[in-house]
Design an enzyme around this catalytic site. Sequence first.
Site, PDB file in Angstrom:
ATOM      1  N   HIS A  33       5.780  14.918   1.416  1.00  0.00           N
ATOM      2  CA  HIS A  33       4.939  14.850   0.212  1.00  0.00           C
ATOM      3  C   HIS A  33       5.604  13.928  -0.818  1.00  0.00           C
ATOM      4  O   HIS A  33       6.565  14.311  -1.482  1.00  0.00           O
ATOM      5  CB  HIS A  33       4.738  16.263  -0.361  1.00  0.00           C
ATOM      6  N   LYS A  76       3.076   5.460  -7.001  1.00  0.00           N
ATOM      7  CA  LYS A  76       3.397   5.660  -8.420  1.00  0.00           C
ATOM      8  C   LYS A  76       4.857   5.345  -8.743  1.00  0.00           C
ATOM      9  O   LYS A  76       5.206   5.138  -9.899  1.00  0.00           O
ATOM     10  CB  LYS A  76       3.185   7.131  -8.811  1.00  0.00           C
ATOM     11  N   GLU A 131      -1.101  23.449  -9.563  1.00  0.00           N
ATOM     12  CA  GLU A 131       0.154  22.976 -10.166  1.00  0.00           C
ATOM     13  C   GLU A 131       0.119  23.333 -11.648  1.00  0.00           C
ATOM     14  O   GLU A 131       0.009  22.470 -12.519  1.00  0.00           O
ATOM     15  CB  GLU A 131       0.295  21.463  -9.952  1.00  0.00           C
ATOM     16  N   ASN A 156       7.280  13.107  -6.762  1.00  0.00           N
ATOM     17  CA  ASN A 156       7.336  11.872  -7.546  1.00  0.00           C
ATOM     18  C   ASN A 156       8.768  11.414  -7.797  1.00  0.00           C
ATOM     19  O   ASN A 156       9.680  12.226  -7.855  1.00  0.00           O
ATOM     20  CB  ASN A 156       6.640  12.099  -8.884  1.00  0.00           C
TER      21      ASN A 156
END
Length: 430
Positions: free
Chosen positions: A73, A78, A227, A326
């Site tokens: 994941h 980004k 989330e 991220n």
Amino acid sequence: MTFPNSRTYRLSSARIHSSLAPGLSLAADGDGFALVDIEVADGRIARIGAATNVAGGFGLHGRIVLPCFVDCHTHIDKGHIWPRQPNPDGSFMGALAATGADRAARWSAEDVARRMDFSLRTAYAHGTKAMRTHLDSVAPQEEISWPVFEAMRERWRGRIELQAACLFGIEAVRDRGWFAGMARRVAGAHGVLGAVTYMMPDLDELLDVMFRAASEHGLDLDFHADETDDVGAVSLRRIAEAAHRHRFEGKILVGHCCSLARQPGEEVLGTLDKVAKAGIAVVSLPMCNLYLQDRRHDATTPRWRGVTLLHEMKARGIPVSVASDNVRDPFYAYGDLDMLEVYRMATRILHFDHPVADWPRAVTATPAQVMRLDGAGVLAAGGPADFIIFKGRNWTELLSRPESDRIVVRDGQPIDAALPDYSELDDLMG
Ligand SMILES: [Zn+2]
């Protein structure tokens, strides 16, 4: 330490974890480790057996050897935009708004491709051999990012097995025409069908549309769910119910599920039973959750770790993983796609210790199964010689230092593990 300059060699006294060596019956210590010799021939593991103390070979003196990591994941579309588009206040809404603005203004094919390649080089140097990225697929970005992903997957084939899932708020599925095109695009690219789910009146109906499209095109599913700290966020349960309704036969991976940790015990157990029965796998993103969840703007201190209930899930047989999520973007200011860092942080945040048990599978064998990667994430005779040799000889040594001098071995040979320099991206940062 000089690595053997040969296609055929023996690593002696390597310390491997029994949970990552299926089919080997080894005498393991209390932490699950066993000392072995590993014979490598022509890029593959020819044999693994109990350490013999036979002279010769490349002596590891008990250093830990793990199979290469699987990161199921990530968001490498980004990644690394932080210098030009930071999160203004460290909040989830701040992340959403900042990323949306950056995407609209700057995500050309070249911009996305260069940042993706930077991320892949980083992950590869740290020892990752397979990765799934989500791709922001809000119109018109899907027209840009999906072709970039397909080219990148080709360029990296044999080094990092790259998969992609589409990402948009599930309300986008209300535009049935657009969504049908999106599903065709994902199927054409052999991708995974994904969306962000949250509570809305027509959630079940939208999930039905997604499950039908996945069945029709033979796609696996991958959701970002709940989330948030909102106890009313139960989209994980709704996904499990949809899987039952559709008798879905593909694989389903659900990420985050943060709100589960805030809900009453009985409700939680009911949800977990449904998730287990549906065969759904869950991935927790501990670093991103720690950063975004329980973020306060009243000069008070966070009191919640943000992660979901991985222990309860594992106890029910739900396949659980942890992953990077991220990296250096408004959703997480830090990170380097280093799965050892993820495992180290998960050990601390989620208590992957006392006992360690088979938690090492959460960054290797389990995500490999979720991603349908045969033979990845384990060490086995006949399998590829893709592994990482660390300095650490036990968990406290392995998880106390960054292990920046680890040796990443691919197809039997050490790779050049130099990390790309941040300055390479300076001209994209405006
Ligand atoms: Zn994510």
